[in-house]
Design a protein around this motif. Sequence first.
Motif, PDB file in Angstrom:
ATOM      1  N   GLU A  18       0.831  -1.208   0.000  1.00 14.75           N
ATOM      2  CA  GLU A  18       0.000   0.000   0.000  1.00 14.75           C
ATOM      3  C   GLU A  18       0.865   1.257   0.000  1.00 14.75           C
ATOM      4  N   MET A  19       1.939   1.223   0.795  1.00 19.78           N
ATOM      5  CA  MET A  19       2.855   2.371   0.822  1.00 19.78           C
ATOM      6  C   MET A  19       3.464   2.584  -0.562  1.00 19.78           C
ATOM      7  N   ASP A  20       3.847   1.522  -1.223  1.00 22.24           N
ATOM      8  CA  ASP A  20       4.425   1.621  -2.564  1.00 22.24           C
ATOM      9  C   ASP A  20       3.418   2.226  -3.546  1.00 22.24           C
ATOM     10  N   GLN A  21       2.155   1.833  -3.434  1.00 21.22           N
ATOM     11  CA  GLN A  21       1.111   2.398  -4.304  1.00 21.22           C
ATOM     12  C   GLN A  21       0.965   3.898  -4.067  1.00 21.22           C
ATOM     13  N   ILE A  22       0.979   4.285  -2.815  1.00 17.35           N
ATOM     14  CA  ILE A  22       0.840   5.707  -2.467  1.00 17.35           C
ATOM     15  C   ILE A  22       2.006   6.494  -3.045  1.00 17.35           C
ATOM     16  N   LEU A  23       3.211   6.044  -2.759  1.00 12.46           N
ATOM     17  CA  LEU A  23       4.400   6.788  -3.181  1.00 12.46           C
ATOM     18  C   LEU A  23       4.517   6.866  -4.704  1.00 12.46           C
ATOM     19  N   SER A  24       4.158   5.795  -5.388  1.00 15.26           N
ATOM     20  CA  SER A  24       4.277   5.800  -6.844  1.00 15.26           C
ATOM     21  C   SER A  24       3.232   6.701  -7.513  1.00 15.26           C
ATOM     22  N   ALA A  25       2.185   7.080  -6.791  1.00 12.48           N
ATOM     23  CA  ALA A  25       1.143   7.945  -7.353  1.00 12.48           C
ATOM     24  C   ALA A  25       1.554   9.418  -7.362  1.00 12.48           C
ATOM     25  N   PHE A  26       2.555   9.767  -6.591  1.00 11.51           N
ATOM     26  CA  PHE A  26       2.987  11.164  -6.468  1.00 11.51           C
ATOM     27  C   PHE A  26       4.169  11.462  -7.372  1.00 11.51           C
ATOM     28  N   ASP A  27       4.193  12.680  -7.885  1.00  5.05           N
ATOM     29  CA  ASP A  27       5.322  13.175  -8.665  1.00  5.05           C
ATOM     30  C   ASP A  27       6.157  14.093  -7.781  1.00  5.05           C
ATOM     31  N   LEU A  28       7.451  14.096  -8.032  1.00  4.32           N
ATOM     32  CA  LEU A  28       8.371  14.930  -7.270  1.00  4.32           C
ATOM     33  C   LEU A  28       8.672  16.204  -8.058  1.00  4.32           C
ATOM     34  N   LYS A  29       8.573  17.352  -7.378  1.00  5.96           N
ATOM     35  CA  LYS A  29       8.894  18.637  -8.007  1.00  5.96           C
ATOM     36  C   LYS A  29       9.933  19.342  -7.153  1.00  5.96           C
ATOM     37  N   VAL A  30      10.903  19.937  -7.811  1.00  6.01           N
ATOM     38  CA  VAL A  30      11.896  20.767  -7.137  1.00  6.01           C
ATOM     39  C   VAL A  30      11.543  22.215  -7.463  1.00  6.01           C
ATOM     40  N   PRO A  98      14.832  26.695  -1.130  1.00  6.38           N
ATOM     41  CA  PRO A  98      14.747  25.604  -2.110  1.00  6.38           C
ATOM     42  C   PRO A  98      13.859  24.500  -1.513  1.00  6.38           C
ATOM     43  N   SER A  99      12.915  24.011  -2.309  1.00  4.04           N
ATOM     44  CA  SER A  99      11.900  23.108  -1.765  1.00  4.04           C
ATOM     45  C   SER A  99      11.713  21.869  -2.629  1.00  4.04           C
ATOM     46  N   ILE A 100      11.328  20.798  -1.967  1.00  4.99           N
ATOM     47  CA  ILE A 100      10.965  19.554  -2.645  1.00  4.99           C
ATOM     48  C   ILE A 100       9.513  19.281  -2.299  1.00  4.99           C
ATOM     49  N   VAL A 101       8.700  19.138  -3.348  1.00  6.41           N
ATOM     50  CA  VAL A 101       7.264  18.992  -3.181  1.00  6.41           C
ATOM     51  C   VAL A 101       6.816  17.735  -3.907  1.00  6.41           C
ATOM     52  N   LEU A 102       5.940  16.976  -3.272  1.00  5.25           N
ATOM     53  CA  LEU A 102       5.298  15.845  -3.923  1.00  5.25           C
ATOM     54  C   LEU A 102       3.931  16.322  -4.376  1.00  5.25           C
ATOM     55  N   SER A 103       3.522  15.951  -5.590  1.00  9.16           N
ATOM     56  CA  SER A 103       2.227  16.423  -6.101  1.00  9.16           C
ATOM     57  C   SER A 103       1.436  15.267  -6.692  1.00  9.16           C
ATOM     58  N   ILE A 104       0.117  15.442  -6.633  1.00 10.24           N
ATOM     59  CA  ILE A 104      -0.788  14.459  -7.217  1.00 10.24           C
ATOM     60  C   ILE A 104      -2.023  15.190  -7.716  1.00 10.24           C
ATOM     61  N   ASP A 105      -2.467  14.823  -8.909  1.00  5.73           N
ATOM     62  CA  ASP A 105      -3.660  15.410  -9.496  1.00  5.73           C
ATOM     63  C   ASP A 105      -4.896  14.977  -8.700  1.00  5.73           C
ATOM     64  N   GLU A 106      -5.888  15.846  -8.642  1.00  3.37           N
ATOM     65  CA  GLU A 106      -7.106  15.566  -7.871  1.00  3.37           C
ATOM     66  C   GLU A 106      -7.754  14.247  -8.286  1.00  3.37           C
ATOM     67  N   SER A 107      -7.877  13.997  -9.569  1.00  5.61           N
ATOM     68  CA  SER A 107      -8.519  12.756 -10.028  1.00  5.61           C
ATOM     69  C   SER A 107      -7.664  11.534  -9.683  1.00  5.61           C
ATOM     70  N   LYS A 108      -6.365  11.690  -9.767  1.00  3.39           N
ATOM     71  CA  LYS A 108      -5.455  10.592  -9.416  1.00  3.39           C
ATOM     72  C   LYS A 108      -5.522  10.297  -7.907  1.00  3.39           C
ATOM     73  N   LEU A 109      -5.715  11.345  -7.104  1.00  4.73           N
ATOM     74  CA  LEU A 109      -5.847  11.158  -5.651  1.00  4.73           C
ATOM     75  C   LEU A 109      -7.114  10.373  -5.331  1.00  4.73           C
ATOM     76  N   LYS A 110      -8.196  10.696  -6.019  1.00  4.60           N
ATOM     77  CA  LYS A 110      -9.452   9.953  -5.806  1.00  4.60           C
ATOM     78  C   LYS A 110      -9.278   8.479  -6.145  1.00  4.60           C
ATOM     79  N   THR A 111      -8.612   8.193  -7.236  1.00  3.78           N
ATOM     80  CA  THR A 111      -8.346   6.813  -7.640  1.00  3.78           C
ATOM     81  C   THR A 111      -7.474   6.114  -6.598  1.00  3.78           C
ATOM     82  N   LEU A 112      -6.457   6.808  -6.125  1.00  2.13           N
ATOM     83  CA  LEU A 112      -5.577   6.249  -5.095  1.00  2.13           C
ATOM     84  C   LEU A 112      -6.365   5.899  -3.840  1.00  2.13           C
ATOM     85  N   CYS A 113      -7.262   6.777  -3.426  1.00  2.00           N
ATOM     86  CA  CYS A 113      -8.071   6.524  -2.227  1.00  2.00           C
ATOM     87  C   CYS A 113      -8.998   5.326  -2.417  1.00  2.00           C
ATOM     88  N   ASP A 114      -9.474   5.116  -3.636  1.00  2.00           N
ATOM     89  CA  ASP A 114     -10.299   3.934  -3.920  1.00  2.00           C
ATOM     90  C   ASP A 114      -9.484   2.655  -3.815  1.00  2.00           C
TER      91      ASP A 114
END
Length: 188
Positions: A18-30, A98-114
Amino acid sequence: MDLFKQKINSSISINQAEMDQILSAFDLKVVKKGENLIKENSFCTQYYFLEKGLLRFVYHTKDIQETSWVLFEGTFFTEMVSLKSKKPTMMSLEALEPSIVLSIDESKLKTLCDKVKPFEKYLRLTWEENLYQLLQMKLLQQFTTAKQRYEMLIKDKRFSQRIPQKYLASILGITPYSLSRLRNPKNS
């Protein structure tokens, strides 16, 4: 993604798959210092987690820019007004460090929660904490003096050590001169 994993594990119980699914759903932005993660008049469609760095919400009105709040590491956030209204934002989100941000699209977040039901609990707990902080700040602004607000904020050393004074004054709703007088009452 270490801080994100730590925050999730401290809030909910999940297995490694489950942790792997969560982490793989996010994109990393610098985001470089001074750059905007969210630009004024853009549409916000993402949720974010601040893994490292410091961000400030800047409210734009007429020719004035006010810092409405700052975000420290470990915060899950979005620009909720734009995201839910589907209208352009009146704010920008600027990196103060300088910041590191993880991002996820709203629709992708809904799918992840399902797919990963326990993650919904993490989100609920996160939003409850964010709402609590927002209400605390609103109550402070409404029912306390600038001095009381300042004393409450600087209890968190990150505010006094990492936030430039002009932005801290803006958060408190006072001028930089007034903040200077609060910080050094003997010099007033």
